[in-house]
Design a protein around this motif. Structure first.
Motif, PDB file in Angstrom:
ATOM      1  N   PRO A 223       0.830  -1.225   0.007  1.00 59.98           N
ATOM      2  CA  PRO A 223       0.014  -0.072  -0.022  1.00 59.98           C
ATOM      3  C   PRO A 223       0.832   1.224  -0.109  1.00 59.98           C
ATOM      4  CG  PRO A 223       0.328  -0.925   2.288  1.00 59.98           C
ATOM      5  CD  PRO A 223       0.829  -1.792   1.347  1.00 59.98           C
ATOM      6  N   LEU A 224       2.154   1.345  -0.418  1.00 58.96           N
ATOM      7  CA  LEU A 224       2.919   2.284  -0.395  1.00 58.96           C
ATOM      8  C   LEU A 224       3.149   2.575  -1.647  1.00 58.96           C
ATOM      9  CD1 LEU A 224       5.877   1.128   2.283  1.00 58.96           C
ATOM     10  CD2 LEU A 224       3.897   2.525   2.892  1.00 58.96           C
ATOM     11  N   SER A 225       3.949   3.753  -1.950  1.00 53.81           N
ATOM     12  CA  SER A 225       4.146   3.930  -3.360  1.00 53.81           C
ATOM     13  C   SER A 225       4.663   3.121  -4.107  1.00 53.81           C
ATOM     14  CB  SER A 225       5.283   5.384  -3.533  1.00 53.81           C
ATOM     15  OG  SER A 225       6.396   4.958  -2.896  1.00 53.81           O
ATOM     16  N   SER A 226       4.476   3.271  -5.544  1.00 57.88           N
ATOM     17  CA  SER A 226       4.894   2.286  -6.636  1.00 57.88           C
ATOM     18  C   SER A 226       6.502   2.066  -6.493  1.00 57.88           C
ATOM     19  CB  SER A 226       4.400   2.139  -7.713  1.00 57.88           C
ATOM     20  OG  SER A 226       4.498   3.716  -8.454  1.00 57.88           O
ATOM     21  N   CYS A 227       7.000   1.101  -7.065  1.00 54.10           N
ATOM     22  CA  CYS A 227       8.244   0.778  -7.460  1.00 54.10           C
ATOM     23  C   CYS A 227       8.479   1.374  -8.811  1.00 54.10           C
ATOM     24  CB  CYS A 227       8.729  -0.785  -7.117  1.00 54.10           C
ATOM     25  SG  CYS A 227       8.348  -1.115  -5.426  1.00 54.10           S
ATOM     26  N   ASN A 228       9.722   1.651  -8.978  1.00 51.36           N
ATOM     27  CA  ASN A 228      10.265   2.404 -10.049  1.00 51.36           C
ATOM     28  C   ASN A 228      10.974   0.903 -10.913  1.00 51.36           C
ATOM     29  OD1 ASN A 228       9.867   4.946  -9.561  1.00 51.36           O
ATOM     30  ND2 ASN A 228      11.707   5.323  -8.770  1.00 51.36           N
ATOM     31  N   GLY A 229      10.051   0.503 -11.750  1.00 50.89           N
ATOM     32  CA  GLY A 229      10.508  -0.506 -12.563  1.00 50.89           C
ATOM     33  C   GLY A 229      10.367  -1.959 -11.556  1.00 50.89           C
TER      34      GLY A 229
END
Length: 643
Positions: A223-229
């Motif tokens: 539920p945190l911010s999305s991962c970069n790639g």
């Protein structure tokens, strides 16, 4: 030689008797005394061995039949060695707690205690990596609390593979690496916050609250911010590598740009604040059409609103419902200095400070189109006739086609929810919480008496709709509004429609308000917010607060249920247990077995601030009898100890 056989037989029986007696081993009392010998600072256990009854020893947990089943050695400044080899000899030991002591070093080999169902080591000085196989074989283990220690290294895979794990609290350690895939996904308690975890959060845990992962800067994914790639935010480059050296200049340039933008933004912000302050004297309390206010949670939001133009189309005046109220009109209300108190499923709430007049609360309702103008006016007049110390008085209303505005008296100490769950609230002690529950019950009983033919005299009883005056006397608000609320909106948001009978019958019951009272009692005692109120739609489910309390009482001890901010009350735990028992009977799933408001009020009035002569410090309910749908009053019993 035949005459010697009886003698030989006697010798043989004597030897067998010795062997048989030796095979029995030490008693629980002897084993516990040996365990005590491995501890430091054992003054708190001075009555061990001096009391004839094992269950009267400090820190021992016993069932109703006086069977020992657990150790609860909390807040005793104990240290030394936790002698696992000795504990293994206790066949009935299923629960072990040394919360808030001074034990240090690596975690002991608790996996040897294969029967253990609950392990509490929080707030000690344990440290180091936990072996990956530290929990192997502990298939019965349901509750693991290791918070606020110094554990490091990865989370053991054997812990993630426990098939019955329900509660897990690892916050405040130094666990690192990726979060493993947990076999158990339907947790009641799950907290990995403030560690050094990194990588993407497993998809099976994406439905947990963000607070469960707070303080782990390297984590990403729902539920945190999305991962970069495919990379984690925590993956830091090796600055010694040629590749990273080549990027240093780029990073420096970006940093300079960022600093420049921040400085420019600060200048713009200062100019805006200066201009905004000049406008703050403009009147108004109601939001403009199209403006959306996010919920401010449980903390008052200090900003004014200029919203007078939004009142066109109303009936042109405030309608006062009580003779003792008045002294101001609509225009004076609009000119009042106002701040937003909160925003919920029905609309926004404002505090309005009328010049040379009273301070009032204005609640805006957007879903009150269920009745006509005349009928609505008559019903509000009826609500205005209700007078009780535990009801927040309705003063006036303002009606228009789109929405309605109800004006109430102002309660100085805000809502009960803000004190139970807000970070800046006054900590409520046991006596204050008992006072609040008694007042709430009396106010609810008054509503039942005045609306005898109504299924839901209140309909929306919850902690945010209980406000506190300057002496912390509770007053109910938003009562009696089911009659004028859109049915579809009521079913989706109102508290009484979360009662379990909605799942079975599709409609509330005359005891649905009592169910809300029971949930409120459990919320006040546990300090936990009823998460089922956050879900839209009707009916309860298996993850509501009542089910959680049932499971904790069934699995372990009731002391784990109580809000830590409330504990420490001298000679009050027995009365807390009585109130907990009342709350559980008020929110039983089976409506027929649920108490009605008369019985609930009578039982609540019997609860005192302090215990009588008996000291109930261990509360046990038979596991076989704790089905929340079939439980009866006779199923509850107290185990009296001096622990």
């Amino acid at each position: 030689m035949a005459h010697k056989r009886p003698y030989h037989c006697l010798v043989m029986l004597f030897v067998l008797g010795i062997c048989f007696e030796a095979s029995l081993g030490d008693t629980d009392a002897q084993i516990l005394m040996r365990f005590k010998g491995s501890l430091w600072n054992g003054q708190a256990l001075n009555n061990w061995g001096s009391e004839s009854s094992l269950c009267s020893w400090t820190g021992l947990l016993c069932r109703e039949n006086q069977t020992f089943y657990g150790l609860r050695l909390e807040h005793m400044e104990l240290g030394g060695k936790i002698d696992i080899e000795t504990l293994v000899e206790l066949p009935n030991l299923v629960s072990f707690s040394v919360i808030n002591n001074t034990f240090e070093g690596p975690m002991p080999e608790f996996k040897k205690l294969v029967r253990l169902r609950a392990l509490f080591l929080s707030n000690n000085k344990f440290s180091g990596d936990i072996p990956d196989d530290a929990f192997e074989g502990m298939r019965r283990l349901k509750r693991v609390f290791l918070a606020q220690n110094g554990f490091t290294g990865p989370i053991p895979k054997s812990l993630a593979n426990l098939p019955r794990l329900w509660d897990l609290d690892l916050r405040g350690n130094g666990f690192g690496g990726n979060i493993p895939e947990f076999q158990q996904q339907d947790f009641r308690v799950f907290n990995l916050s403030y560690n050094q975890l990194e990588g993407q959060i497993p998809e099976s845990l994406s439905n947990k609250y963000p607070s469960s992962f707070a303080g782990n800067e390297g984590l990403c994914g729902k539920p945190l911010s999305s991962c970069n790639g495919n990379e984690s935010r925590s993956l830091k480059p090796n600055l010694a590598s040629p590749h990273s050296k080549g990027k240093k200049h780029g990073v420096l340039i970006i940093a300079i740009i960022v600093v420049t933008v921040v400085a420019f933004s600060s200048v713009v912000a200062l100019l805006f604040i200066h201009k905004h302050r000049r406008k703050r004297s403009k009147p108004g309390i109601l939001p403009k059409r199209g403006t959306s206010h996010k919920s401010v949670g449980f903390k008052e939001s200090q900003y004014s609103v200029d919203l007078t133009g939004d009142l066109k189309g109303g009936d042109g005046e405030l309608n006062f419902v009580r003779e003792d109220k008045g002294g101001f009109d609509l225009q004076e209300l609009l000119r009042a200095s106002a701040v937003v108190l909160g925003s919920g499923s029905f609309g926004s709430t404002y505090k309005a400070m009328i010049l040379s007049g009273p301070t009032v609360v204005v609640k805006r309702f957007r879903h009150m189109n269920n009745v006509g103008k005349q009928e609505f006016s008559e019903y509000m007049q009826r609500l205005g006739t209700l007078t009780h110390p535990n009801l927040l008085p309705l003063a006036a209303f303002y009606s228009r086609k789109e929405d309605k505005f109800l004006v109430y008296d102002f309660a100085e100490n805000g809502s009960l929810a803000s004190h139970l769950h807000g970070r800046d609230g006054f900590v409520l002690n046991w006596s204050t919480r008992l006072k609040i529950i008694k007042g709430v019950a009396r106010g609810l009983a008054y509503l039942y008496e005045n609306f005898p033919g109504k299924t839901l005299p209140h309909g929306h009883l919850k902690s945010s709709n209980v406000v506190l005056d300057n002496s912390f006397e509770p007053q109910l608000t938003e009562y009696g509004l089911v009659e004028v609320m859109n049915k579809s909106h009521a079913q989706k948001f109102m508290a009484a429609y979360k009662a379990p009978e909605m799942n079975e019958f599709g409609r509330p019951n005359v005891k649905s308000d009592v169910w809300c009272l029971g949930i409120l009692i459990l919320e006040v005692l546990t300090g936990k917010f009823p998460a089922n109120y956050l879900r839209h739609g009707k009916g309860g489910n298996n993850s509501d607060l009542a089910t959680w309390v049932d499971s904790v009482v069934r699995e372990e001890w009731t002391g784990e249920v109580f809000d830590k901010d409330m504990l420490g009350t001298k000679n009050g735990e027995g009365e807390m247990l009585k109130l907990l028992r009342i709350g559980m009977f008020c929110c039983k799933w089976n409506v027929e077995n649920r108490w009605d408001w008369n019985e609930a009020l009578a039982k609540i009035e019997e609860v005192k601030e302090k215990d009588g002569e008996d000291d109930y410090s261990c509360y046990y309910v038979s596991e076989g009898d704790l089905n929340s749908k079939t439980m009866t009053e006779d199923d509850f019993s107290f185990s009296v100890t001096n622990g």
